[in-house]
Motif scaffolding. Structure first.
Motif, PDB file in Angstrom:
ATOM      1  N   ALA A 170      17.849  12.750  10.518  1.00 38.36           N
ATOM      2  CA  ALA A 170      17.296  11.948  11.612  1.00 38.36           C
ATOM      3  C   ALA A 170      16.409  12.845  12.458  1.00 38.36           C
ATOM      4  N   SER A 171      15.173  12.404  12.715  1.00 34.17           N
ATOM      5  CA  SER A 171      14.215  13.251  13.417  1.00 34.17           C
ATOM      6  C   SER A 171      13.531  12.456  14.519  1.00 34.17           C
ATOM      7  N   THR A 172      13.629  12.954  15.726  1.00 29.48           N
ATOM      8  CA  THR A 172      13.119  12.227  16.895  1.00 29.48           C
ATOM      9  C   THR A 172      11.813  12.854  17.387  1.00 29.48           C
ATOM     10  N   TRP A 173      10.893  11.979  17.745  1.00 32.75           N
ATOM     11  CA  TRP A 173       9.592  12.389  18.290  1.00 32.75           C
ATOM     12  C   TRP A 173       9.685  12.392  19.807  1.00 32.75           C
ATOM     13  N   ARG A 174       9.505  13.560  20.395  1.00 32.80           N
ATOM     14  CA  ARG A 174       9.651  13.689  21.844  1.00 32.80           C
ATOM     15  C   ARG A 174       8.348  13.414  22.596  1.00 32.80           C
ATOM     16  N   GLY A 175       7.290  13.117  21.869  1.00 36.52           N
ATOM     17  CA  GLY A 175       6.032  12.735  22.530  1.00 36.52           C
ATOM     18  C   GLY A 175       5.230  13.915  23.019  1.00 36.52           C
ATOM     19  N   ALA A 199       6.961   6.002  18.696  1.00 35.69           N
ATOM     20  CA  ALA A 199       6.897   6.016  20.155  1.00 35.69           C
ATOM     21  C   ALA A 199       7.634   7.249  20.655  1.00 35.69           C
ATOM     22  N   PRO A 200       7.333   7.730  21.872  1.00 34.99           N
ATOM     23  CA  PRO A 200       8.141   8.821  22.431  1.00 34.99           C
ATOM     24  C   PRO A 200       9.623   8.442  22.418  1.00 34.99           C
ATOM     25  N   GLY A 201      10.444   9.299  21.839  1.00 40.48           N
ATOM     26  CA  GLY A 201      11.860   8.992  21.685  1.00 40.48           C
ATOM     27  C   GLY A 201      12.177   8.226  20.423  1.00 40.48           C
ATOM     28  N   GLY A 202      11.154   7.858  19.653  1.00 40.93           N
ATOM     29  CA  GLY A 202      11.382   7.158  18.399  1.00 40.93           C
ATOM     30  C   GLY A 202      11.925   8.092  17.337  1.00 40.93           C
ATOM     31  N   THR A 203      12.635   7.533  16.369  1.00 45.72           N
ATOM     32  CA  THR A 203      13.324   8.348  15.374  1.00 45.72           C
ATOM     33  C   THR A 203      13.023   7.872  13.963  1.00 45.72           C
ATOM     34  N   VAL A 204      12.812   8.835  13.069  1.00 46.89           N
ATOM     35  CA  VAL A 204      12.663   8.550  11.645  1.00 46.89           C
ATOM     36  C   VAL A 204      13.941   8.968  10.933  1.00 46.89           C
ATOM     37  N   PHE A 205      14.435   8.091  10.062  1.00 49.77           N
ATOM     38  CA  PHE A 205      15.656   8.345   9.290  1.00 49.77           C
ATOM     39  C   PHE A 205      15.295   8.383   7.811  1.00 49.77           C
ATOM     40  N   VAL A 206      15.679   9.465   7.137  1.00 45.44           N
ATOM     41  CA  VAL A 206      15.392   9.591   5.710  1.00 45.44           C
ATOM     42  C   VAL A 206      16.615  10.162   4.998  1.00 45.44           C
ATOM     43  N   GLY A 221       0.816  -1.207   0.000  1.00 45.56           N
ATOM     44  CA  GLY A 221       0.000   0.000   0.000  1.00 45.56           C
ATOM     45  C   GLY A 221       0.846   1.252   0.000  1.00 45.56           C
ATOM     46  N   ASP A 222       0.183   2.390  -0.054  1.00 46.54           N
ATOM     47  CA  ASP A 222       0.849   3.681  -0.180  1.00 46.54           C
ATOM     48  C   ASP A 222       1.368   4.184   1.158  1.00 46.54           C
ATOM     49  N   LEU A 223       2.667   4.345   1.258  1.00 52.52           N
ATOM     50  CA  LEU A 223       3.346   4.870   2.438  1.00 52.52           C
ATOM     51  C   LEU A 223       2.868   4.125   3.693  1.00 52.52           C
ATOM     52  N   ASP A 224       2.217   4.817   4.646  1.00 53.23           N
ATOM     53  CA  ASP A 224       1.828   4.159   5.892  1.00 53.23           C
ATOM     54  C   ASP A 224       0.425   3.568   5.848  1.00 53.23           C
ATOM     55  N   ALA A 225      -0.305   3.736   4.739  1.00 56.32           N
ATOM     56  CA  ALA A 225      -1.714   3.327   4.687  1.00 56.32           C
ATOM     57  C   ALA A 225      -1.954   1.871   5.070  1.00 56.32           C
ATOM     58  N   PRO A 226      -1.080   0.918   4.692  1.00 62.57           N
ATOM     59  CA  PRO A 226      -1.383  -0.478   5.012  1.00 62.57           C
ATOM     60  C   PRO A 226      -0.889  -0.948   6.373  1.00 62.57           C
ATOM     61  N   LEU A 227      -0.243  -0.078   7.147  1.00 55.56           N
ATOM     62  CA  LEU A 227       0.298  -0.528   8.432  1.00 55.56           C
ATOM     63  C   LEU A 227      -0.822  -0.846   9.421  1.00 55.56           C
ATOM     64  N   PRO A 228      -0.639  -1.856  10.246  1.00 55.85           N
ATOM     65  CA  PRO A 228      -1.669  -2.181  11.246  1.00 55.85           C
ATOM     66  C   PRO A 228      -1.770  -1.084  12.307  1.00 55.85           C
ATOM     67  N   GLU A 229      -2.995  -0.765  12.696  1.00 53.89           N
ATOM     68  CA  GLU A 229      -3.247   0.316  13.651  1.00 53.89           C
ATOM     69  C   GLU A 229      -2.555   0.074  14.996  1.00 53.89           C
ATOM     70  N   ARG A 230      -2.319  -1.184  15.326  1.00 58.61           N
ATOM     71  CA  ARG A 230      -1.708  -1.479  16.622  1.00 58.61           C
ATOM     72  C   ARG A 230      -0.286  -0.937  16.733  1.00 58.61           C
ATOM     73  N   LEU A 231       0.319  -0.534  15.603  1.00 64.49           N
ATOM     74  CA  LEU A 231       1.670   0.025  15.642  1.00 64.49           C
ATOM     75  C   LEU A 231       1.701   1.507  15.996  1.00 64.49           C
ATOM     76  N   ARG A 232       0.565   2.155  16.002  1.00 62.30           N
ATOM     77  CA  ARG A 232       0.545   3.598  16.269  1.00 62.30           C
ATOM     78  C   ARG A 232       1.121   3.885  17.660  1.00 62.30           C
ATOM     79  N   GLY A 233       2.082   4.806  17.676  1.00 64.41           N
ATOM     80  CA  GLY A 233       2.709   5.188  18.930  1.00 64.41           C
ATOM     81  C   GLY A 233       3.691   4.188  19.477  1.00 64.41           C
ATOM     82  N   ARG A 234       4.049   3.144  18.684  1.00 67.67           N
ATOM     83  CA  ARG A 234       4.933   2.088  19.176  1.00 67.67           C
ATOM     84  C   ARG A 234       6.234   1.943  18.390  1.00 67.67           C
ATOM     85  N   VAL A 235       6.393   2.685  17.313  1.00 67.11           N
ATOM     86  CA  VAL A 235       7.535   2.483  16.421  1.00 67.11           C
ATOM     87  C   VAL A 235       8.776   3.181  16.980  1.00 67.11           C
ATOM     88  N   ASP A 236       9.822   2.407  17.192  1.00 65.98           N
ATOM     89  CA  ASP A 236      11.074   2.957  17.722  1.00 65.98           C
ATOM     90  C   ASP A 236      11.961   3.538  16.628  1.00 65.98           C
TER      91      ASP A 236
END
Length: 263
Positions: free
Chosen positions: A253-258, A211-218, A144-159
């Protein structure tokens, strides 16, 4: 390897414009012999990427299976894998968006066994290839397109969220080497007018998954890093630029501080 067959193959590859003819000849001779070898050589001489011809690429210390038409991971992107590895624990949750062959997720799974790994891509051929690569390490690949197919249970849990998004400006596609321009889907390299269309989309969705403290790398181009930082910072992420001169690689690298509207 110094045989008449090797020497002849090197000459054929050089005549076809292959810069690293000696290395390619060794790989092709290791991959096949007889009529199958001749078929592979014919494909390479015709301009198909070596990685598609032999069916794999060595990336970040792992062998990644590749099918024709699937984006070939670049060696500079190993810098992104190195950075992500530094912040990833063995029981972390990892998402690989725009995953292509699944190379980034596969490398991280080998470096941090035990992670929960999810990957997603819009291209069904890439999804099939990624499933071949990630199935053996327990990864799940979504179509699917970008995050559209991800399971909802992952919301707020990705490190760790890694995304090797397309970032070549549309006008620059014609200047790319023909191996990429003619044999990889345009959507895997075309990032829009300034190359940052998908980066902006990624910035908008990342806080909802991290997740709080989780980071996206692009990965981006060097000159694209400042506007990419601005896009990610405007979404509430703490963004910073990393550059590796040896690999000519730039990663934001971008970190989510929650905190913010998504918390």
């Amino acid at each position: 390897m110094k045989t008449a067959a090797y020497d002849d193959l090197v000459l054929r590859l050089r005549a076809a414009g292959c810069v690293f003819a000696e290395d390619e000849a060794r790989l092709l001779l290791d991959a096949a012999n007889g009529s199958l070898l001749e078929a592979l050589v014919a494909r390479r001489v015709a301009g198909q990427p070596l990685e598609h011809v032999v069916g794999w690429v060595d990336f970040a210390g792992v062998r990644v299976a590749l099918d024709p038409g699937v984006f070939i991971p670049r060696q500079r992107t190993t810098f992104l894998v190195d950075l992500a590895t530094e912040v990833l624990t063995g029981d972390g949750v990892v998402v690989d968006l725009c995953c292509g062959s699944g190379a980034l997720g596969l490398a991280l799974a080998h470096r941090r066994p035990g992670i929960e790994l999810h990957a997603a891509d819009l291209d069904p051929e890439a999804v099939a290839c990624a499933r071949r690569n990630l199935g053996p390490v327990g990864g799940t690949v979504h179509h699917g397109d970008l995050d559209a197919p991800l399971p909802e249970r992952l919301r707020g849990r990705v490190d760790v969220l890694v995304a090797n998004v397309p970032y070549v400006p549309s006008a620059d596609i014609a200047l790319m080497p023909p191996e990429s321009r003619d044999h990889e889907p345009r959507a895997t390299v075309d990032g829009g007018a300034d190359g940052l269309d998908v980066v902006r989309r990624l910035a908008a969705i990342a806080p909802g998954w991290l997740a709080p403290g989780g980071t996206v790398f692009v990965e981006t181009g060097t000159d694209q890093a400042p506007p990419a930082v601005a896009a990610l910072a405007s979404a509430g992420l703490d963004a910073r630029v990393h550059h590796d001169d040896d690999r000519d690689a730039t990663v934001v690298a971008s970190t989510w501080r929650g905190c913010g509207p998504w918390s």
